[in-house]
Design a protein around this motif. Sequence first.
Motif, mmCIF file in Angstrom:
data_model
loop_
_atom_site.group_PDB
_atom_site.id
_atom_site.type_symbol
_atom_site.label_atom_id
_atom_site.label_comp_id
_atom_site.label_asym_id
_atom_site.label_seq_id
_atom_site.Cartn_x
_atom_site.Cartn_y
_atom_site.Cartn_z
ATOM 1 N N ILE A 3 24.388 31.937 -26.898
ATOM 2 C CA ILE A 3 23.325 31.825 -25.565
ATOM 3 C C ILE A 3 24.375 31.540 -24.625
ATOM 4 O O ILE A 3 25.257 30.479 -24.708
ATOM 5 C CB ILE A 3 22.580 30.631 -26.124
ATOM 6 C CG1 ILE A 3 21.300 30.961 -27.054
ATOM 7 C CG2 ILE A 3 21.765 30.490 -24.718
ATOM 8 C CD1 ILE A 3 20.643 29.626 -27.602
ATOM 9 N N TRP A 59 21.830 36.273 -25.931
ATOM 10 C CA TRP A 59 20.843 35.446 -24.975
ATOM 11 C C TRP A 59 21.443 34.923 -23.815
ATOM 12 O O TRP A 59 22.570 34.355 -23.807
ATOM 13 C CB TRP A 59 19.977 34.784 -25.622
ATOM 14 C CG TRP A 59 18.985 35.316 -26.989
ATOM 15 C CD1 TRP A 59 18.048 36.156 -26.616
ATOM 16 C CD2 TRP A 59 19.685 35.611 -28.087
ATOM 17 N NE1 TRP A 59 17.696 36.708 -28.024
ATOM 18 C CE2 TRP A 59 18.503 36.142 -28.607
ATOM 19 C CE3 TRP A 59 20.565 34.901 -28.904
ATOM 20 C CZ2 TRP A 59 18.424 36.535 -30.194
ATOM 21 C CZ3 TRP A 59 20.771 35.014 -30.097
ATOM 22 C CH2 TRP A 59 19.649 35.671 -30.953
ATOM 23 N N SER A 119 20.555 31.978 -20.798
ATOM 24 C CA SER A 119 19.658 30.787 -20.497
ATOM 25 C C SER A 119 20.315 29.710 -19.349
ATOM 26 O O SER A 119 21.411 29.900 -19.034
ATOM 27 C CB SER A 119 19.260 29.714 -21.685
ATOM 28 O OG SER A 119 18.575 28.648 -21.502
ATOM 29 N N GLN A 125 16.735 24.965 -19.178
ATOM 30 C CA GLN A 125 16.041 25.677 -20.297
ATOM 31 C C GLN A 125 16.464 25.288 -21.771
ATOM 32 O O GLN A 125 15.730 25.050 -22.664
ATOM 33 C CB GLN A 125 15.989 27.232 -19.894
ATOM 34 C CG GLN A 125 15.225 27.393 -18.673
ATOM 35 C CD GLN A 125 15.581 28.875 -18.510
ATOM 36 O OE1 GLN A 125 16.587 29.492 -18.583
ATOM 37 N NE2 GLN A 125 14.622 29.627 -17.592
ATOM 38 N N PHE A 126 17.807 25.391 -21.902
ATOM 39 C CA PHE A 126 18.284 25.077 -23.252
ATOM 40 C C PHE A 126 18.060 23.630 -23.579
ATOM 41 O O PHE A 126 17.559 23.404 -24.769
ATOM 42 C CB PHE A 126 19.977 25.455 -23.021
ATOM 43 C CG PHE A 126 20.543 25.392 -24.550
ATOM 44 C CD1 PHE A 126 20.492 26.292 -25.308
ATOM 45 C CD2 PHE A 126 21.224 23.966 -24.581
ATOM 46 C CE1 PHE A 126 20.837 26.207 -26.883
ATOM 47 C CE2 PHE A 126 21.946 23.905 -26.210
ATOM 48 C CZ PHE A 126 21.746 24.944 -26.865
ATOM 49 N N SER A 140 14.422 23.123 -24.616
ATOM 50 C CA SER A 140 14.099 23.893 -25.907
ATOM 51 C C SER A 140 14.626 22.974 -27.021
ATOM 52 O O SER A 140 13.733 22.900 -27.926
ATOM 53 C CB SER A 140 14.616 25.319 -25.988
ATOM 54 O OG SER A 140 14.429 26.021 -24.939
#
Length: 80
Positions: free
Chosen positions: A25, A57, A59, A63-64, A67
């Motif tokens: 990510i 991905w 991010s 956001q990370f 999550s």
Amino acid sequence: MTGCTTSVCVESTIRDAFFRDYRCILLTDCTSEPIAWDAPRSNHDASITLVQILFGWISTSDQFLKSVAERVHGRLELAE
């Protein structure tokens, strides 16, 4: 994945991880790249697109972290 010089160091690390069957990510707000004085944009944008399409991905850090917090909170609820 975070770091400086997105199109060189960061992208190379992500590519190496990809070839070792990791999916990374890339935190887009935690990477950067210097830009020439007369250049309209850097390779940073191209690297982000490349990672998103081929190697993992993307991010943002917000956001990370959200999550991860939701995942941890869900596990805590299951344990109770």
